[in-house]
Structures are given as structure tokens and as C-alpha cells.
Design a protein around this motif. Structure first.
Motif, PDB file in Angstrom:
ATOM      1  N   ASP A   1       2.162 -42.001  -4.781  1.00  0.00           N
ATOM      2  CA  ASP A   1       1.232 -41.271  -5.653  1.00  0.00           C
ATOM      3  C   ASP A   1       0.701 -40.081  -4.854  1.00  0.00           C
ATOM      4  O   ASP A   1      -0.330 -40.161  -4.194  1.00  0.00           O
ATOM      5  CB  ASP A   1       0.112 -42.217  -6.086  1.00  0.00           C
ATOM      6  CG  ASP A   1      -0.899 -41.534  -6.986  1.00  0.00           C
ATOM      7  OD1 ASP A   1      -0.789 -40.307  -7.207  1.00  0.00           O
ATOM      8  OD2 ASP A   1      -1.809 -42.235  -7.455  1.00  0.00           O
ATOM      9  N   GLN A   2       1.446 -38.974  -4.934  1.00  0.00           N
ATOM     10  CA  GLN A   2       1.149 -37.827  -4.048  1.00  0.00           C
ATOM     11  C   GLN A   2      -0.175 -37.152  -4.392  1.00  0.00           C
ATOM     12  O   GLN A   2      -0.870 -36.673  -3.506  1.00  0.00           O
ATOM     13  CB  GLN A   2       2.318 -36.841  -4.100  1.00  0.00           C
ATOM     14  CG  GLN A   2       3.587 -37.440  -3.496  1.00  0.00           C
ATOM     15  CD  GLN A   2       4.841 -36.665  -3.864  1.00  0.00           C
ATOM     16  OE1 GLN A   2       4.971 -36.157  -4.974  1.00  0.00           O
ATOM     17  NE2 GLN A   2       5.775 -36.571  -2.933  1.00  0.00           N
TER      18      GLN A   2
ATOM     19  N   LYS B   1      -6.812 -36.546  -1.488  1.00  0.00           N
ATOM     20  CA  LYS B   1      -5.945 -36.052  -2.569  1.00  0.00           C
ATOM     21  C   LYS B   1      -5.087 -34.877  -2.111  1.00  0.00           C
ATOM     22  O   LYS B   1      -5.389 -34.224  -1.120  1.00  0.00           O
ATOM     23  CB  LYS B   1      -6.818 -35.605  -3.755  1.00  0.00           C
ATOM     24  CG  LYS B   1      -7.434 -36.774  -4.501  1.00  0.00           C
ATOM     25  CD  LYS B   1      -8.742 -36.408  -5.167  1.00  0.00           C
ATOM     26  CE  LYS B   1      -9.826 -36.290  -4.117  1.00  0.00           C
ATOM     27  NZ  LYS B   1     -11.104 -35.862  -4.611  1.00  0.00           N
TER      28      LYS B   1
ATOM     29  N   ASN C   1      -2.823 -38.573  -5.239  1.00  0.00           N
ATOM     30  CA  ASN C   1      -3.833 -39.388  -4.554  1.00  0.00           C
ATOM     31  C   ASN C   1      -3.503 -39.540  -3.066  1.00  0.00           C
ATOM     32  O   ASN C   1      -3.920 -40.516  -2.426  1.00  0.00           O
ATOM     33  CB  ASN C   1      -3.976 -40.754  -5.225  1.00  0.00           C
ATOM     34  CG  ASN C   1      -4.919 -40.702  -6.426  1.00  0.00           C
ATOM     35  OD1 ASN C   1      -6.028 -40.158  -6.333  1.00  0.00           O
ATOM     36  ND2 ASN C   1      -4.485 -41.220  -7.555  1.00  0.00           N
TER      37      ASN C   1
ATOM     38  N   GLU D   1     -11.301 -40.735  -4.003  1.00  0.00           N
ATOM     39  CA  GLU D   1     -10.388 -40.563  -5.142  1.00  0.00           C
ATOM     40  C   GLU D   1     -11.062 -41.024  -6.429  1.00  0.00           C
ATOM     41  O   GLU D   1     -10.868 -40.438  -7.492  1.00  0.00           O
ATOM     42  CB  GLU D   1      -9.104 -41.380  -4.916  1.00  0.00           C
ATOM     43  CG  GLU D   1      -8.233 -40.848  -3.784  1.00  0.00           C
ATOM     44  CD  GLU D   1      -7.266 -41.902  -3.217  1.00  0.00           C
ATOM     45  OE1 GLU D   1      -7.171 -43.014  -3.789  1.00  0.00           O
ATOM     46  OE2 GLU D   1      -6.624 -41.613  -2.189  1.00  0.00           O
TER      47      GLU D   1
ATOM     48  N   HIS E   1      -5.097 -47.588  -8.123  1.00  0.00           N
ATOM     49  CA  HIS E   1      -4.490 -47.658  -9.462  1.00  0.00           C
ATOM     50  C   HIS E   1      -5.162 -48.687 -10.370  1.00  0.00           C
ATOM     51  O   HIS E   1      -5.614 -49.738  -9.898  1.00  0.00           O
ATOM     52  CB  HIS E   1      -2.985 -47.917  -9.331  1.00  0.00           C
ATOM     53  CG  HIS E   1      -2.280 -46.762  -8.712  1.00  0.00           C
ATOM     54  ND1 HIS E   1      -1.123 -46.880  -7.991  1.00  0.00           N
ATOM     55  CD2 HIS E   1      -2.613 -45.441  -8.699  1.00  0.00           C
ATOM     56  CE1 HIS E   1      -0.764 -45.678  -7.559  1.00  0.00           C
ATOM     57  NE2 HIS E   1      -1.642 -44.795  -7.971  1.00  0.00           N
TER      58      HIS E   1
ATOM     59  N   ARG F   1      11.300 -39.701 -11.272  1.00  0.00           N
ATOM     60  CA  ARG F   1      10.010 -39.599 -10.588  1.00  0.00           C
ATOM     61  C   ARG F   1      10.212 -39.669  -9.071  1.00  0.00           C
ATOM     62  O   ARG F   1       9.648 -38.868  -8.320  1.00  0.00           O
ATOM     63  CB  ARG F   1       9.089 -40.733 -11.062  1.00  0.00           C
ATOM     64  CG  ARG F   1       7.745 -40.749 -10.372  1.00  0.00           C
ATOM     65  CD  ARG F   1       6.805 -41.786 -10.951  1.00  0.00           C
ATOM     66  NE  ARG F   1       7.205 -43.154 -10.605  1.00  0.00           N
ATOM     67  CZ  ARG F   1       6.520 -44.235 -10.961  1.00  0.00           C
ATOM     68  NH1 ARG F   1       5.410 -44.127 -11.677  1.00  0.00           N
ATOM     69  NH2 ARG F   1       6.930 -45.443 -10.613  1.00  0.00           N
TER      70      ARG F   1
ATOM     71  N   HIS G   1       1.437 -45.297  -0.106  1.00  0.00           N
ATOM     72  CA  HIS G   1       1.477 -45.337  -1.575  1.00  0.00           C
ATOM     73  C   HIS G   1       0.403 -44.396  -2.135  1.00  0.00           C
ATOM     74  O   HIS G   1       0.618 -43.673  -3.095  1.00  0.00           O
ATOM     75  CB  HIS G   1       1.269 -46.772  -2.048  1.00  0.00           C
ATOM     76  CG  HIS G   1       1.318 -46.946  -3.530  1.00  0.00           C
ATOM     77  ND1 HIS G   1       2.378 -46.538  -4.308  1.00  0.00           N
ATOM     78  CD2 HIS G   1       0.425 -47.484  -4.403  1.00  0.00           C
ATOM     79  CE1 HIS G   1       2.126 -46.820  -5.584  1.00  0.00           C
ATOM     80  NE2 HIS G   1       0.952 -47.389  -5.657  1.00  0.00           N
ATOM     81  N   THR G   2      -0.807 -44.413  -1.521  1.00  0.00           N
ATOM     82  CA  THR G   2      -1.864 -43.421  -1.757  1.00  0.00           C
ATOM     83  C   THR G   2      -2.483 -43.151  -0.378  1.00  0.00           C
ATOM     84  O   THR G   2      -2.047 -43.732   0.615  1.00  0.00           O
ATOM     85  CB  THR G   2      -2.981 -43.952  -2.690  1.00  0.00           C
ATOM     86  OG1 THR G   2      -3.740 -44.939  -1.976  1.00  0.00           O
ATOM     87  CG2 THR G   2      -2.428 -44.575  -3.965  1.00  0.00           C
TER      88      THR G   2
ATOM     89  N   PHE H   1       7.550 -45.424  -5.437  1.00  0.00           N
ATOM     90  CA  PHE H   1       6.546 -44.512  -6.005  1.00  0.00           C
ATOM     91  C   PHE H   1       5.491 -44.214  -4.956  1.00  0.00           C
ATOM     92  O   PHE H   1       4.762 -45.109  -4.518  1.00  0.00           O
ATOM     93  CB  PHE H   1       5.914 -45.140  -7.247  1.00  0.00           C
ATOM     94  CG  PHE H   1       4.758 -44.349  -7.819  1.00  0.00           C
ATOM     95  CD1 PHE H   1       4.814 -42.964  -7.940  1.00  0.00           C
ATOM     96  CD2 PHE H   1       3.608 -45.002  -8.249  1.00  0.00           C
ATOM     97  CE1 PHE H   1       3.755 -42.240  -8.470  1.00  0.00           C
ATOM     98  CE2 PHE H   1       2.537 -44.291  -8.795  1.00  0.00           C
ATOM     99  CZ  PHE H   1       2.616 -42.908  -8.902  1.00  0.00           C
TER     100      PHE H   1
ATOM    101  N   GLU I   1       9.521 -36.599  -6.362  1.00  0.00           N
ATOM    102  CA  GLU I   1       8.593 -36.749  -5.237  1.00  0.00           C
ATOM    103  C   GLU I   1       9.249 -36.351  -3.921  1.00  0.00           C
ATOM    104  O   GLU I   1       8.643 -35.661  -3.100  1.00  0.00           O
ATOM    105  CB  GLU I   1       8.150 -38.207  -5.115  1.00  0.00           C
ATOM    106  CG  GLU I   1       7.173 -38.581  -6.184  1.00  0.00           C
ATOM    107  CD  GLU I   1       6.955 -40.075  -6.250  1.00  0.00           C
ATOM    108  OE1 GLU I   1       7.526 -40.824  -5.437  1.00  0.00           O
ATOM    109  OE2 GLU I   1       6.198 -40.468  -7.137  1.00  0.00           O
TER     110      GLU I   1
END
Ligand SMILES: [Zn+2]
Length: 360
Positions: free
Chosen positions: A244-245, A353, A247, A158, A132, A334, A214-215, A242, A338
Motif C-alpha cells: 500500500d504505497q 504516507k 500509506n 495515517e 487497513h 495492481r 505492506h504500509t 500488495f 506498484e
């Protein structure tokens, strides 16, 4: 104090005095919080743009005599109103600076200036905890200062081949100068195993690659002597969780990440999240319980054939709103979206990804 104890403490003092200042173990006065993150509530008018020129990057905590945390101003950046940017950590001394994450590109010079307020040593090593922009935005800037950038291979993928944006447009082209050059992978057969260990400035620093959480390119960073682990963003205490799906992140992976911290951290280890307040591992338990509870409830509703709109309207986060700072509607929606996407037909990770379904 009896004489035996006194003799022991004199011996301990003599031993400490014999050790150079930079290699002492954790001292009881650490961590020292200098500027705590803001608590809000924060609100921003429609069309508000972050005034990067007004954001300051400061030393907000000291984890040991030569391990400092940097973070940005509160109340200005709507992406992170509690404190702009993601925390960065600098280990410094005669062997040079080892930097964890970089803050945003727009404040790169201020981040360097903050580092220069406590050390003039060259910046040698940079590790990215995840992709990020509040963590990697100034990568190219610090590579130009001489830093060699370390990260998981998935993070490099990514960055080189970004997933499409939410509107279907291609992601931004990377700045080649900011792409990690020293890469490693997560080994599912040995979770918690460091991929890289640095011995610098009297510290022993482990880069520990994480499962997709998270990623798909997360790394936590452990400072053994300071007894500190930078746990980045799979845990947060400002706003709802959160993953980050696109990623490669996953809510269930965040449960695995929490369980791994349970093993690699001691009860008194200071855990440094990317955002929010510093914590100990016991603080992970209510967060984990909330993830488990919401996952189960969303699964039940989705198995009953409920639409995403119905599940969002069920307000499943209500029991947690009082104790979750920064609980905006956007942050709740959000999170629930998810979980809804994850409990059925969750796409696999390809090159770090996932191709996620688009919701109207
Ligand atoms: Zn972050």
C-alpha cells in the motif's frame, strides 16, 4: 525405549504436571486448523455489495490452549473472498484478553461474540498490525470495551491524516475513539527489536515494528511460548503481493520484511499471515524469489522506456499464475503497477504516507 530415555520422559511429564495449564510451552498438536480459508475461484456480479449480515466470524485456528485465531466466512466479501476480514488473534486468560487486529467495523459485534465463545475476560490490549479496515475497522468498538490500542506512530498519522483517495477526494475522517493511543516507532538501527513486550496469561508477547513494507505502520506480533508470529500482509498466498504505497508501503520493503522474518522465526515457528493459509518461514522463499524476479523484469522494461500499459501487457506474472490462488487480473495489474512505480522516481515517505503518481 531404553531406561534412560524412559526416566527422562517421566521426569519431563512430572515437570509438565507441576506447571499450571496456561504456561506450558508449544504442544505438538498445535496449530490446529478448524476452518481453512477458501480456495476459490470466486466471482462476483457487477455492482455486488458485501452482505455483512451474512458474514460469520469464527474461531478458525487454535495456536495454543489460550491463543485463538478468528477469521470470516469465505465467498461473500469480494475484497477477501477466501475469508472475509483480516485474521485477528486473541490471547486470553486471567490477565484479560490481548487482541491483535479487529476485523471489519460492520462485524464488530460478531467478532466480540466469537471471543465470548471462549472467554469472559475483559479485553485489555489491542495492537494493530496495519491500518487497513479489515484489521482496524472495529478499533472504536473494542476501545469502548476497554482496550488500550497500540500501533506504530506512522499508523496513527495515517489514521489521523488519511491520504487522498484514488479519485483525488480527501480520505475519510477518523473515528477518534479508534485511534491508537500507545505508539512507538520502527528503529532502523535495530530491526527485529520489540517495541513493547507483554507478559500475560503465561505468554510473552512482542510487538515488533516493521520497516515500511505492506504500509509504513506495520507491526508483527510474536508469541514466544506458542512459537507463533502474526506476520500480517507483506506476505500473502491468495492473490498477488500488495504494498500500500500511499500509506508508505513498498515492494522492496517487503523483501526486507521477509529477510527479517528469516532471522526472528525458527524453522518450526508457525507464521500467521493476515490472509491465506498458515505457513512456515521456508514458504517465504518462493514468494521472495517471485518479487525479485518481477522487480528485475519490470525495471528492465521501464529502463527501455516502456509505458505502464506495455509493462502490464507483458504478462510478467504468467510463470506464477498456476501456483497463485486468487490470481485475478485486477490483483496482477495492481502488483505490476506498484513495481513499475517503485523502480523509478519512487516518492519518499512523509508522516507515514507517499504522494503517488496517478495513472489514467
Ligand atoms: Zn489484511
Amino acid at each position: 525405549m531404553n531406561t534412560n530415555v524412559r526416566a527422562l520422559s517421566l521426569l519431563a511429564a512430572a515437570l509438565l504436571a507441576a506447571v499450571p495449564a496456561l504456561v506450558v510451552a508449544q504442544r505438538p498438536e498445535y496449530p490446529i486448523t478448524i476452518v481453512p480459508p477458501g480456495k476459490g475461484p470466486f466471482s462476483f456480479p457487477e455492482g455486488y455489495q458485501t452482505p455483512w449480515d451474512r458474514i460469520e466470524i469464527m474461531v478458525t485456528a487454535k495456536m495454543s490452549p489460550n491463543l485463538f485465531v478468528l477469521h470470516g466466512s469465505e465467498g461473500l466479501d469480494p475484497a477477501h473472498p477466501d475469508a472475509s476480514g483480516g485474521r485477528a488473534i486473541a490471547l486470553f486468560g486471567p490477565d484479560g484478553v490481548l487482541l491483535v487486529d479487529t476485523e471489519n467495523r460492520q462485524v464488530a459485534d460478531k467478532t466480540l461474540k466469537a471471543i465470548r465463545s471462549f472467554t469472559s475476560a475483559p479485553i485489555k490490549i489491542l495492537v494493530n498490525t496495519h491500518i487497513h479496515p479489515d484489521h482496524t475497522g472495529a478499533n472504536a468498538f473494542f476501545a469502548q470495551q476497554g482496550a488500550v490500542i497500540f500501533a506504530q506512530n506512522n499508523l496513527r498519522n495515517e489514521m489521523l491524516h488519511p491520504p487522498a483517495r484514488a479519485n483525488g477526494q480527501p480520505g475519510p475522517a477518523p473515528d477518534p475513539a479508534g485511534v491508537p493511543v500507545a505508539v512507538y516507532d520502527y528503529n532502523a538501527a535495530a530491526p527485529g527489536q520489540p517495541a513493547v513486550t507483554f507478559n500475560m496469561n503465561g505468554e510473552t508477547v512482542d510487538f515488533i515494528p516493521m520497516m515500511p513494507s505492506h504500509t509504513a505502520g506495520d507491526t508483527i506480533v510474536r508469541f514466544r511460548k506458542a512459537n507463533v508470529i502474526y506476520i500480517e500482509d507483506f506476505y500473502r498466498n491468495f492473490g498477488y503481493p500488495f504494498a500500500d504505497q500511499v500509506n508508505g508501503g513498498s515492494i522492496k520493503g517487503m523483501l526486507d520484511a521477509i529477510d527479517l522474518i528469516e532471522k526472528v522465526a525458527g524453522a518450526d515457528t508457525t507464521l500467521v499471515p493476515g490472509h491465506g493459509t498458515l505457513i512456515k518461514k521456508s514458504d517465504l522463499r518462493p514468494y521472495r524469489a517471485m518479487l525479485v524476479d518481477v522487480l528485475a523484469k519490470v525495471k528492465t522494461l521501464r529502463d527501455q522506456g516502456k509505458s505502464l500499459k506495455d509493462v502490464v501487457a507483458a504478462n510478467l506474472t504468467a510463470p506464477y499464475d498456476k501456483t497463485t490462488l486468487g490470481d485475478t487480473q485486477q490483483s496482477k495489474d495492481r502488483f505490476i503497477t506498484e513495481v513499475y512505480d517503485e523502480v523509478r522516481d519512487f516518492p519518499p515517505i512523509v508522516d507515514g504516507k507517499r504522494t503517488m503518481p496517478r495513472h489514467q
